[in-house]
Design a protein around this motif. Sequence first.
Motif, PDB file in Angstrom:
ATOM      1  N   ASP A 180      12.987 -41.027 -11.565  1.00 50.32           N
ATOM      2  CA  ASP A 180      14.293 -41.231 -10.943  1.00 50.32           C
ATOM      3  C   ASP A 180      14.691 -42.697 -11.044  1.00 50.32           C
ATOM      4  OD1 ASP A 180      13.731 -42.625  -8.069  1.00 50.32           O
ATOM      5  OD2 ASP A 180      12.121 -41.230  -8.591  1.00 50.32           O
ATOM      6  N   LEU A 181      15.969 -42.962 -10.877  1.00 47.18           N
ATOM      7  CA  LEU A 181      16.522 -44.300 -11.089  1.00 47.18           C
ATOM      8  C   LEU A 181      15.890 -45.348 -10.184  1.00 47.18           C
ATOM      9  CD1 LEU A 181      18.662 -46.121 -12.451  1.00 47.18           C
ATOM     10  CD2 LEU A 181      20.190 -45.524 -10.554  1.00 47.18           C
ATOM     11  N   LEU A 182      15.765 -45.060  -8.894  1.00 51.26           N
ATOM     12  CA  LEU A 182      15.262 -46.062  -7.955  1.00 51.26           C
ATOM     13  C   LEU A 182      13.795 -46.382  -8.211  1.00 51.26           C
ATOM     14  CD1 LEU A 182      17.026 -45.038  -4.619  1.00 51.26           C
ATOM     15  CD2 LEU A 182      17.819 -46.526  -6.461  1.00 51.26           C
TER      16      LEU A 182
ATOM     17  N   ASP B 158      12.587 -43.915   2.998  1.00 47.83           N
ATOM     18  CA  ASP B 158      12.220 -44.015   1.586  1.00 47.83           C
ATOM     19  C   ASP B 158      13.032 -43.002   0.770  1.00 47.83           C
ATOM     20  OD1 ASP B 158      10.959 -44.976  -0.620  1.00 47.83           O
ATOM     21  OD2 ASP B 158       8.946 -44.355  -0.037  1.00 47.83           O
ATOM     22  N   TRP B 159      13.175 -43.258  -0.519  1.00 45.45           N
ATOM     23  CA  TRP B 159      13.901 -42.331  -1.370  1.00 45.45           C
ATOM     24  C   TRP B 159      12.950 -41.271  -1.912  1.00 45.45           C
ATOM     25  CZ3 TRP B 159      12.652 -47.338  -2.896  1.00 45.45           C
ATOM     26  CH2 TRP B 159      11.808 -47.455  -4.001  1.00 45.45           C
ATOM     27  N   PRO B 160      13.458 -40.083  -2.225  1.00 47.22           N
ATOM     28  CA  PRO B 160      12.604 -39.030  -2.806  1.00 47.22           C
ATOM     29  C   PRO B 160      12.318 -39.332  -4.277  1.00 47.22           C
ATOM     30  CG  PRO B 160      14.871 -38.267  -2.634  1.00 47.22           C
ATOM     31  CD  PRO B 160      14.821 -39.605  -1.961  1.00 47.22           C
ATOM     32  N   ARG B 161      11.064 -39.186  -4.685  1.00 51.15           N
ATOM     33  CA  ARG B 161      10.697 -39.367  -6.091  1.00 51.15           C
ATOM     34  C   ARG B 161      11.019 -38.084  -6.849  1.00 51.15           C
ATOM     35  NH1 ARG B 161       9.961 -43.513  -2.686  1.00 51.15           N
ATOM     36  NH2 ARG B 161       8.761 -45.224  -3.624  1.00 51.15           N
ATOM     37  N   ILE B 162      11.693 -38.236  -7.975  1.00 50.00           N
ATOM     38  CA  ILE B 162      12.068 -37.077  -8.789  1.00 50.00           C
ATOM     39  C   ILE B 162      11.375 -37.202 -10.142  1.00 50.00           C
ATOM     40  CG2 ILE B 162      13.966 -35.687  -9.697  1.00 50.00           C
ATOM     41  CD1 ILE B 162      15.842 -37.161  -7.788  1.00 50.00           C
ATOM     42  N   THR B 163      10.624 -36.180 -10.507  1.00 52.77           N
ATOM     43  CA  THR B 163       9.927 -36.185 -11.801  1.00 52.77           C
ATOM     44  C   THR B 163      10.227 -34.940 -12.629  1.00 52.77           C
ATOM     45  OG1 THR B 163       7.969 -35.209 -10.781  1.00 52.77           O
ATOM     46  CG2 THR B 163       8.033 -37.619 -10.950  1.00 52.77           C
ATOM     47  N   ASP B 164      10.886 -33.955 -12.033  1.00 54.22           N
ATOM     48  CA  ASP B 164      11.220 -32.736 -12.760  1.00 54.22           C
ATOM     49  C   ASP B 164      12.370 -33.013 -13.730  1.00 54.22           C
ATOM     50  OD1 ASP B 164      11.148 -29.695 -13.089  1.00 54.22           O
ATOM     51  OD2 ASP B 164      13.249 -30.058 -12.549  1.00 54.22           O
ATOM     52  N   PRO B 165      12.175 -32.777 -15.028  1.00 48.26           N
ATOM     53  CA  PRO B 165      13.209 -33.112 -16.022  1.00 48.26           C
ATOM     54  C   PRO B 165      14.558 -32.452 -15.759  1.00 48.26           C
ATOM     55  CG  PRO B 165      11.133 -32.624 -17.113  1.00 48.26           C
ATOM     56  CD  PRO B 165      10.951 -32.262 -15.666  1.00 48.26           C
ATOM     57  N   GLU B 166      14.551 -31.192 -15.345  1.00 44.85           N
ATOM     58  CA  GLU B 166      15.809 -30.484 -15.099  1.00 44.85           C
ATOM     59  C   GLU B 166      16.541 -31.062 -13.894  1.00 44.85           C
ATOM     60  OE1 GLU B 166      17.767 -27.995 -16.621  1.00 44.85           O
ATOM     61  OE2 GLU B 166      16.516 -28.789 -18.234  1.00 44.85           O
TER      62      GLU B 166
ATOM     63  N   VAL C 164      27.411 -38.691 -13.192  1.00 47.68           N
ATOM     64  CA  VAL C 164      26.372 -39.497 -13.837  1.00 47.68           C
ATOM     65  C   VAL C 164      25.054 -39.204 -13.122  1.00 47.68           C
ATOM     66  CG1 VAL C 164      25.678 -41.793 -14.572  1.00 47.68           C
ATOM     67  CG2 VAL C 164      28.103 -41.261 -14.319  1.00 47.68           C
ATOM     68  N   SER C 165      24.057 -38.787 -13.892  1.00 47.33           N
ATOM     69  CA  SER C 165      22.780 -38.356 -13.328  1.00 47.33           C
ATOM     70  C   SER C 165      21.728 -39.452 -13.391  1.00 47.33           C
ATOM     71  CB  SER C 165      22.274 -37.131 -14.095  1.00 47.33           C
ATOM     72  OG  SER C 165      21.892 -37.513 -15.421  1.00 47.33           O
TER      73      SER C 165
ATOM     74  N   SER D 206      23.030 -36.953 -26.639  1.00 41.74           N
ATOM     75  CA  SER D 206      22.176 -38.042 -26.162  1.00 41.74           C
ATOM     76  C   SER D 206      21.834 -37.803 -24.700  1.00 41.74           C
ATOM     77  CB  SER D 206      22.904 -39.386 -26.301  1.00 41.74           C
ATOM     78  OG  SER D 206      22.119 -40.447 -25.783  1.00 41.74           O
ATOM     79  N   PRO D 207      20.700 -38.336 -24.245  1.00 41.89           N
ATOM     80  CA  PRO D 207      20.407 -38.240 -22.804  1.00 41.89           C
ATOM     81  C   PRO D 207      21.360 -39.062 -21.949  1.00 41.89           C
ATOM     82  CG  PRO D 207      18.771 -39.600 -23.921  1.00 41.89           C
ATOM     83  CD  PRO D 207      19.596 -38.949 -24.990  1.00 41.89           C
TER      84      PRO D 207
END
Length: 560
Positions: free
Chosen positions: A20-22, A179-187, A211-212, A403-404
Motif C-alpha cells: 500500500d502507498l503509506l 495506524d493505517w491498514p497494511r494492504i498486500t492483496d493485489p486485487e 486513483v488507487s 499500465s499499472p
Amino acid sequence: MVAPTKQYLPTKDYHLPDIDLLSLIFAWANEDTVLHAEAADPTNKLTKAETRTLTKRLAHVFRNKFGIGSNGPNKDVVVCISSGQIILASLFYGVVAAGGIYSAASSAFQSGELSRQLKQGKSGLLLASIDCKDTAIKAAQECNIPMSRVLLFDTMGHMRILADVESNTNYLDSKAEMDWPRITDPEELKKSKACLLYSSGTTGPPKGVIVSHLNMVSEAMLPQFVIREYLERQEKKDPSFNFEYRTLAHLPAAHIAGLQGYLINPAIAGGPVYWMPKFDFPMFLKYCKELRITSFFTVPPIYLLIAKSPLVTDQFASMQHAISGAAPMGRELQTAAQQRMGCYISQTWGLSETTGSVTLMPWDQNDLSGSVSPVMPNTRLRIVDDHENDVVEGQEGELIVQSPVVSQGYFDNEKATKESFTADGLWFKTGDIGLVRDGMFYVVDRKKELIKYKGLQVAPAELEAHLIAHDKILDAAVIGVPAPDGSGNELPRAYVVANKDAMGEDAIKKYVKDAMASHKQLRGGVVYLEAIPKSPSGKILRRELREMAKKENRGHGAKL
C-alpha cells in the motif's frame, strides 16, 4: 479474425511489490530526513518521523471525530482546497489511513466550483487552508455541510492549526494515534479508491478519476527505478558524483503533477519538498538558488519565462535535470531553456487517468526533436484509428495505454468509465492523437476537446453551460486558440449569439470572471456570430470555429 496488435514496449520492466502507498512511503528514507519544508523559512519543516506521527494522529481525528472510514474503506470522500502548505501530504496520508478518499480541489476555485466537487463526491468533510476560508464556508453552506465539519488549517510561518469553524477546536493538539491498514492483496490494491482527481469532461462537468494504491505506488516507483540506474551510471563515471534530491513545490497540488510530484514521489526519492504558497516567478528563482534545487517538473509557460526573463542568471546552478509536461514544448523553447538552466530538460506525457507520466526519458539522454520521450517501464502503448485498429508505424492515431498507472475509471460514472476503454476493456483511450518515430512518441493533437492553459484543463462544455445560462446570451461555443507568445498555452475564446450592444465583450468576460477560476477566463476574446455552427445531431462543429479563428487573426491580447 482479430487483427494483431502493434504494441510499443519499454526497454525494460521491473517487479513492483504488492504494498500500500503509506507503507511504501514510510519504508524509504531515514527517519530524520526532511520531507516537507517552507521555502521562505526552511526551519519550518516536517521530517519523515514527524510526518508519520502526524499521519497517525490525523487518521485518528478523521475516524473518531468525523467518522471517516467507520463504515469501511473506499466510501467517504474528504475534499481539500489549499494553496501550498507543508501539512498537505500528512492530510492526504491521514485521510487514506482513516479509510477515506482524498479529493483535491484547486485553490483558484470559486464557491460554485467547489460545491460541485463536494456534491459529486458526496463529501461531508471539507479541509481548507486559511486563505481559502471564505470560499470553503460559502461552498459548505451551499452543500448543507455544518461548520463543525469545515476544518481550516495553517502550517506556514511555524503555525500548527487544524480547527473547525464552529468551535475553533485545534485538532493538531490531539495526541491519540491510529495506524493505517497494511494492504498486500493485489486485487485490493488495484481496486482501492485512495484519491479522486478531477479531469474536465467535454460533454459535461468534470469527472472524478479514481486513483488507487497500485496506481500511485507504480507512478512513484517506476520513474525512480530509471533515475537510480542513471545515478549508478554517473557514479561509475565519476566516483565523487553525489546526487541529493531537492525540489520546489510551485504548481497546484490539486493537479496530478502536484499531488503525485509533491505528496508522494519526493518521499521515495529521499529528499525534501520546499513549498511555495503560490507561484511567483522572482521568488521561484530566488528559492531555486538559495535552496539548491536539483530537480523539478514544470510546464512550458514557466520554461518560457526562464528562457526569456533577464532575471535568470545563476539560479539553476544546482539543477541536475528538469522535466516538462502538461503541453508539448517546441524545439526552440526547449533549447533556449536548457541553455539558461545548464541542464537537460526532458518532456513527458500523461493524464490524470494515468496518474501522471506514461513516457519517460533517462536523465543522461538529450532529445530536442519535440518528442514526449519513450514509453515508461511496465507500460504498453498502441496507436489506433477510430475503429481501434493499429495504424501503420509513423502514421497518426489515438494513443491507447496499458499500465499499472492507469486508473480503473471514474467515480460513480460507469458510462464514462466504459467509454474510456477499448471495446475489449483492456486499453485506456487517452483521447490524444500521436505518432511514433525512432522509438520516440509525439503528441500532435487532442481528440478530446479540452483546452489546456498553463497545464490546467479547461472544459469548453463547462464554460458554454455558464454562458448560455445568461438570459442575454442565446447560444455559445468555446474553443482554445494558441497564445501568441509561443508558450504552448491555449486561450479560451467564446463564440456567442448575443446582441453586442446589450451584452458587450467586457460584460461577458466579467460574467465568466465572477464565477470561474483564473485559468478558465476568456483570454482568447469573445466573437459574435449569427449562429453557432452545428451538425444535424446538434453537436458544435468546433473544427469550423478553429478554421474561423485562423482566418480572423483578430489580435486578441493574451494575459499570461
